[in-house]
Design a protein around this motif. Structure first.
Motif, PDB file in Angstrom:
ATOM      1  N   ASP A  39       0.834  -1.197   0.000  1.00  0.00           N
ATOM      2  CA  ASP A  39       0.000   0.000   0.000  1.00  0.00           C
ATOM      3  C   ASP A  39       0.874   1.254   0.000  1.00  0.00           C
ATOM      4  O   ASP A  39       1.485   1.592   1.004  1.00  0.00           O
ATOM      5  CB  ASP A  39      -0.923  -0.002   1.222  1.00  0.00           C
ATOM      6  N   ALA A  40       0.902   1.928  -1.132  1.00  0.00           N
ATOM      7  CA  ALA A  40       1.705   3.147  -1.252  1.00  0.00           C
ATOM      8  C   ALA A  40       1.048   4.347  -0.585  1.00  0.00           C
ATOM      9  O   ALA A  40       1.708   5.348  -0.314  1.00  0.00           O
ATOM     10  CB  ALA A  40       1.944   3.463  -2.729  1.00  0.00           C
ATOM     11  N   MET A  80       2.867   6.940   2.641  1.00  0.00           N
ATOM     12  CA  MET A  80       4.096   6.193   2.405  1.00  0.00           C
ATOM     13  C   MET A  80       4.766   6.641   1.114  1.00  0.00           C
ATOM     14  O   MET A  80       5.991   6.797   1.055  1.00  0.00           O
ATOM     15  CB  MET A  80       3.787   4.692   2.362  1.00  0.00           C
ATOM     16  N   ARG A  81       3.996   6.872   0.076  1.00  0.00           N
ATOM     17  CA  ARG A  81       4.563   7.242  -1.218  1.00  0.00           C
ATOM     18  C   ARG A  81       5.283   8.586  -1.170  1.00  0.00           C
ATOM     19  O   ARG A  81       6.105   8.888  -2.032  1.00  0.00           O
ATOM     20  CB  ARG A  81       3.489   7.272  -2.298  1.00  0.00           C
ATOM     21  N   ASP A 129      10.386   3.453  -2.980  1.00  0.00           N
ATOM     22  CA  ASP A 129      11.135   2.962  -4.146  1.00  0.00           C
ATOM     23  C   ASP A 129      12.370   2.176  -3.704  1.00  0.00           C
ATOM     24  O   ASP A 129      12.713   1.145  -4.300  1.00  0.00           O
ATOM     25  CB  ASP A 129      11.546   4.126  -5.037  1.00  0.00           C
ATOM     26  N   PHE A 130      13.035   2.675  -2.680  1.00  0.00           N
ATOM     27  CA  PHE A 130      14.204   1.987  -2.128  1.00  0.00           C
ATOM     28  C   PHE A 130      13.793   0.625  -1.565  1.00  0.00           C
ATOM     29  O   PHE A 130      14.420  -0.403  -1.855  1.00  0.00           O
ATOM     30  CB  PHE A 130      14.824   2.862  -1.042  1.00  0.00           C
ATOM     31  N   ASN A 131      12.718   0.603  -0.782  1.00  0.00           N
ATOM     32  CA  ASN A 131      12.237  -0.648  -0.196  1.00  0.00           C
ATOM     33  C   ASN A 131      11.844  -1.654  -1.269  1.00  0.00           C
ATOM     34  O   ASN A 131      12.144  -2.853  -1.168  1.00  0.00           O
ATOM     35  CB  ASN A 131      11.046  -0.391   0.725  1.00  0.00           C
TER      36      ASN A 131
END
Length: 224
Positions: A39-40, A80-81, A129-131
């Motif tokens: 979930d972004a 989160m995004r 994006d890193f995750n």
């Protein structure tokens, strides 16, 4: 950045984003039968620890790695995004050095080290994006039958959504009884007792592609 997914009415197990999530997090993903989403648009709240923290095992015992993030004054929380990585403290070099110290002598470090190091060297701006880049390396190397999408989920009561955000992968031990803790080989076993819920990277480095069998053993009552 993440885009909405189309689940075609299939049940999707939804998780929060995690920095090299723990073994229970990945066991729960495996139990979903491959239909998994991150979930972004999750609002950063009480379950935020897993987003930018992970726990590994080294020569001196368990260690926590923390990705620094840019703090916000938004009263309603941040999605989160939109969580941005803070570039200070030379944390990328520190994290990689800690991983090398903990796992450089494990059986599988050399096979995955270059791909993992490339993610750290990429300097992603956004934490999700890193995750996700690390997640993709982990899933590919372990050959896990998991297909992960990112998106937003506004109807969590929808029958097509199986909401696992905050159930597993947090700072404290979770109470999800359908997943059990299974000891596995670790190069530090002679120095430290088995510690459950370490980052999946601990299992990967020590057991390689045999990790999937450990994850399957962890699925106590979940039907795959």
């Amino acid at each position: 950045m993440p885009t909405p997914i189309n689940n075609n009415n299939a049940t999707t197990r939804v998780f929060g984003s995690a920095y090299m999530g723990n073994v229970r997090y990945y066991a729960a993903m495996l139990a979903a039968g491959g239909n998994v989403a991150i979930d972004a648009d999750e609002r950063i709240g009480k379950n935020a620890w897993m987003h930018n923290h992970c726990r590994i095992m080294g020569a001196n015992g368990p260690q926590v790695l923390t990705v620094p993030v840019v703090h916000t004054d938004a009263r309603c929380g941040i999605l989160m995004r939109d969580l941005c990585i803070a570039e200070h403290g030379d944390w990328r070099r520190v994290h990689w050095g800690t991983l090398f110290s903990a796992y450089g002598k494990t059986p599988f470090f050399e096979y995955v080290a270059d791909d993992l190091k490339a993610v750290y060297d990429c300097h992603h701006k956004w934490l999700i994006d890193f995750n996700m880049a690390l997640h993709d390396v982990i899933v590919e190397f372990l050959d896990l039958p998991i297909s992960t999408a990112t998106g937003h989920f506004n109807k969590c009561s929808d029958a097509t959504i199986d909401d696992w955000r905050g159930k597993v992968g947090g700072k404290r031990p979770d109470s999800e009884k359908s997943i059990i803790d299974v000891p596995y080989y670790n190069i530090w076993n002679t120095k430290h007792d088995f510690m459950p819920a370490l980052s999946i990277i601990d299992l990967l480095m020590n057991c390689g592609r045999e990790s999937i069998f450990v994850l399957l053993k962890m699925l106590n009552t979940i039907l795959i």
